[in-house]
Design an enzyme around this catalytic site. Structure first.
Site, PDB file in Angstrom:
ATOM      1  N   GLY A 182      26.146  69.781  94.404  1.00 54.90           N
ATOM      2  CA  GLY A 182      27.057  70.833  94.022  1.00 54.90           C
ATOM      3  C   GLY A 182      25.737  72.076  94.334  1.00 54.90           C
ATOM      4  O   GLY A 182      24.381  71.637  95.847  1.00 54.90           O
ATOM      5  N   ASP A 236      26.786  58.183  89.410  1.00 54.85           N
ATOM      6  CA  ASP A 236      28.160  58.411  88.039  1.00 54.85           C
ATOM      7  C   ASP A 236      26.641  58.114  87.176  1.00 54.85           C
ATOM      8  O   ASP A 236      27.146  57.283  86.177  1.00 54.85           O
ATOM      9  CB  ASP A 236      28.766  57.995  87.544  1.00 54.85           C
ATOM     10  CG  ASP A 236      30.158  58.433  86.697  1.00 54.85           C
ATOM     11  OD1 ASP A 236      29.587  59.085  85.734  1.00 54.85           O
ATOM     12  OD2 ASP A 236      31.689  58.023  86.621  1.00 54.85           O
ATOM     13  N   ILE A 237      26.234  59.568  86.641  1.00 54.38           N
ATOM     14  CA  ILE A 237      25.189  59.602  84.920  1.00 54.38           C
ATOM     15  C   ILE A 237      26.162  59.034  83.427  1.00 54.38           C
ATOM     16  O   ILE A 237      25.656  58.848  82.629  1.00 54.38           O
ATOM     17  CB  ILE A 237      24.812  61.086  85.476  1.00 54.38           C
ATOM     18  CG1 ILE A 237      25.778  62.391  84.426  1.00 54.38           C
ATOM     19  CG2 ILE A 237      23.687  61.822  85.949  1.00 54.38           C
ATOM     20  CD1 ILE A 237      24.831  63.348  83.854  1.00 54.38           C
ATOM     21  N   ALA A 247      26.581  67.987  86.048  1.00 56.64           N
ATOM     22  CA  ALA A 247      27.384  68.215  84.862  1.00 56.64           C
ATOM     23  C   ALA A 247      28.551  68.312  85.320  1.00 56.64           C
ATOM     24  O   ALA A 247      29.308  68.987  85.962  1.00 56.64           O
ATOM     25  CB  ALA A 247      25.995  69.807  84.240  1.00 56.64           C
ATOM     26  N   TYR A 248      29.930  68.957  83.870  1.00 57.11           N
ATOM     27  CA  TYR A 248      30.871  69.226  83.870  1.00 57.11           C
ATOM     28  C   TYR A 248      30.488  71.044  83.363  1.00 57.11           C
ATOM     29  O   TYR A 248      30.178  71.425  82.915  1.00 57.11           O
ATOM     30  CB  TYR A 248      31.595  68.904  82.411  1.00 57.11           C
ATOM     31  CG  TYR A 248      32.688  68.828  83.301  1.00 57.11           C
ATOM     32  CD1 TYR A 248      33.951  68.320  82.858  1.00 57.11           C
ATOM     33  CD2 TYR A 248      33.662  70.165  82.427  1.00 57.11           C
ATOM     34  CE1 TYR A 248      35.331  68.309  82.981  1.00 57.11           C
ATOM     35  CE2 TYR A 248      35.174  70.666  81.828  1.00 57.11           C
ATOM     36  CZ  TYR A 248      35.660  69.349  82.644  1.00 57.11           C
ATOM     37  OH  TYR A 248      36.917  69.722  82.109  1.00 57.11           O
ATOM     38  N   THR A 249      31.163  71.667  84.569  1.00 54.40           N
ATOM     39  CA  THR A 249      31.060  72.817  84.900  1.00 54.40           C
ATOM     40  C   THR A 249      32.642  74.021  84.976  1.00 54.40           C
ATOM     41  O   THR A 249      32.302  74.706  84.832  1.00 54.40           O
ATOM     42  CB  THR A 249      30.445  73.583  85.905  1.00 54.40           C
ATOM     43  OG1 THR A 249      30.823  72.734  86.836  1.00 54.40           O
ATOM     44  CG2 THR A 249      28.693  72.551  85.979  1.00 54.40           C
ATOM     45  N   TYR A 255      32.957  73.954  76.867  1.00 57.17           N
ATOM     46  CA  TYR A 255      32.038  73.918  77.301  1.00 57.17           C
ATOM     47  C   TYR A 255      30.433  74.160  76.623  1.00 57.17           C
ATOM     48  O   TYR A 255      29.138  73.220  76.756  1.00 57.17           O
ATOM     49  CB  TYR A 255      32.462  75.073  78.584  1.00 57.17           C
ATOM     50  CG  TYR A 255      30.966  75.376  79.287  1.00 57.17           C
ATOM     51  CD1 TYR A 255      30.443  74.106  80.622  1.00 57.17           C
ATOM     52  CD2 TYR A 255      30.187  75.689  79.589  1.00 57.17           C
ATOM     53  CE1 TYR A 255      29.435  73.928  81.555  1.00 57.17           C
ATOM     54  CE2 TYR A 255      28.997  75.677  80.297  1.00 57.17           C
ATOM     55  CZ  TYR A 255      28.690  75.493  81.665  1.00 57.17           C
ATOM     56  OH  TYR A 255      27.705  74.996  81.931  1.00 57.17           O
ATOM     57  N   LYS A 287      27.434  71.372  75.747  1.00 54.31           N
ATOM     58  CA  LYS A 287      25.854  72.326  76.928  1.00 54.31           C
ATOM     59  C   LYS A 287      25.070  72.170  76.028  1.00 54.31           C
ATOM     60  O   LYS A 287      24.148  71.608  75.678  1.00 54.31           O
ATOM     61  CB  LYS A 287      26.031  73.267  77.612  1.00 54.31           C
ATOM     62  CG  LYS A 287      26.854  73.306  78.741  1.00 54.31           C
ATOM     63  CD  LYS A 287      26.464  71.698  79.910  1.00 54.31           C
ATOM     64  CE  LYS A 287      25.357  72.789  80.399  1.00 54.31           C
ATOM     65  NZ  LYS A 287      24.465  71.498  81.569  1.00 54.31           N
ATOM     66  N   TRP A 297      25.205  82.774  85.451  1.00 58.52           N
ATOM     67  CA  TRP A 297      25.723  83.037  86.486  1.00 58.52           C
ATOM     68  C   TRP A 297      25.168  82.825  87.967  1.00 58.52           C
ATOM     69  O   TRP A 297      24.867  83.571  88.996  1.00 58.52           O
ATOM     70  CB  TRP A 297      25.464  84.656  86.378  1.00 58.52           C
ATOM     71  CG  TRP A 297      26.596  85.151  85.327  1.00 58.52           C
ATOM     72  CD1 TRP A 297      26.518  84.894  83.815  1.00 58.52           C
ATOM     73  CD2 TRP A 297      27.130  87.155  85.311  1.00 58.52           C
ATOM     74  NE1 TRP A 297      27.062  85.647  82.734  1.00 58.52           N
ATOM     75  CE2 TRP A 297      26.966  86.686  83.823  1.00 58.52           C
ATOM     76  CE3 TRP A 297      26.361  87.426  85.415  1.00 58.52           C
ATOM     77  CZ2 TRP A 297      27.645  88.117  83.270  1.00 58.52           C
ATOM     78  CZ3 TRP A 297      27.711  88.919  85.671  1.00 58.52           C
ATOM     79  CH2 TRP A 297      27.620  89.196  84.528  1.00 58.52           C
TER      80      TRP A 297
END
Length: 286
Positions: A11, A39-40, A63-65, A128, A132, A153
């Site tokens: 990423g 794969d965490i 992370a899943y973002t 989300y 987090k 951001w």
């Protein structure tokens, strides 16, 4: 020679962490894992990676973002942002490794009209945001000496981010409506990565640290800046959030107070200065 491990290395932040590690004055051996190599959420993957890397420090940029998609995939978002983060934190604790985990401005509660401090109230106003926040809590439960860096951001010259989207849309369309009533602080991934490297080796107390570039703007302001700096002729109009509904709720105000981390890494540079550097690097890649 210290050994560092980077997850989510494919990423935008992961790639900048690799660059920051290579540029650091320390003599580090870097073990970088992308989604296909680690794969965490799988304990067997983590065991294999730790056996290979034997890290002194682990930076978790995995992370899943997908903020809006998380509303329809809450289990997947939780598995990655909470369970996966906890598995990594546990592995670091057991191995005696320092751990740096990245979180989000989304975790803060709305209602503040000043820069947000690490001690301010948190809540989850979207899937989300909740995952987090729960991920932060799980990391610090499993590894109380970990660092959690909240940021906002994030942009870079590659990956999916607002800056690159504005470049593309500005060249494709004559007019754009961009939300002007969401206020925050853009963060260049390169600056975040460099700050994370310094924090990890600073000896500062564990816990939560905010990091973003200095300065304040709206999404509209940021879009205008991108187009002005790249001489893109597109009519950008300010619109309210109500005119651009999304599945997940966005923070109305998420400017981060960075005084705590500034004592370690110095005052972050202004977002516009960082944006100029990012756009210059993007042009050299084209």
């Amino acid at each position: 020679m210290q050994r560092i491990m980077i997850t989510g290395a494919g990423g935008q932040l992961g790639q900048k962490l690799i660059g920051a590690a290579k540029a650091a004055p320390q003599d580090w051996r870097i073990f970088a894992y992308n989604r296909s190599s680690l794969d965490i959420t799988k304990p067997e993957d983590i065991r294999a990676a730790f056996a290979e890397a034997q890290p002194d420090i682990c930076f978790n940029a995995a992370a899943y973002t997908a903020v809006d998609r998380a509303e329809s995939e809450p289990d997947r978002a939780h598995t990655i942002n909470v369970d996966g983060a906890g598995l990594l934190a546990t592995a670091c604790k057991q191995a005696g490794s320092a751990f740096v985990h990245f979180s989000s401005d989304y975790v803060y509660a709305d209602g503040y009209n000043r820069p947000l401090q690490e001690s301010d109230r948190t809540e989850g106003s979207s899937v989300y945001a909740r995952t987090k926040l729960q991920g932060e809590q799980e990391v610090l439960r499993c590894h109380p000496e970990a660092y959690v860096m909240r940021t906002s951001w994030v942009f870079a010259e590659y990956g999916e981010n607002f800056v690159r989207t504005m470049l593309r849309l500005g060249r494709e369309r004559a007019e754009l409506g961009i939300v002007a009533d969401q206020i925050g602080s853009p963060t260049y991934a390169a600056d975040l990565a460099a700050a994370a490297m310094r924090l990890a080796t600073s000896g500062q107390p564990a816990g939560v640290y905010n990091y973003a570039n200095s300065g304040v703007c709206s999404w509209y302001d940021l879009a205008k800046a991108v187009h002005e700096l790249c001489y893109i002729d597109c009519n950008v109009k300010p619109i309210p959030t109500s005119h651009y509904p999304t599945p997940a709720r966005r923070p109305a105000y998420s400017v981060l107070d960075t005084q705590k981390i500034a004592s370690v890494v110095g005052t972050p540079r202004h977002w516009r200065e960082a944006l100029v550097e990012c756009l210059d690097k993007l042009r050299t890649r084209q």
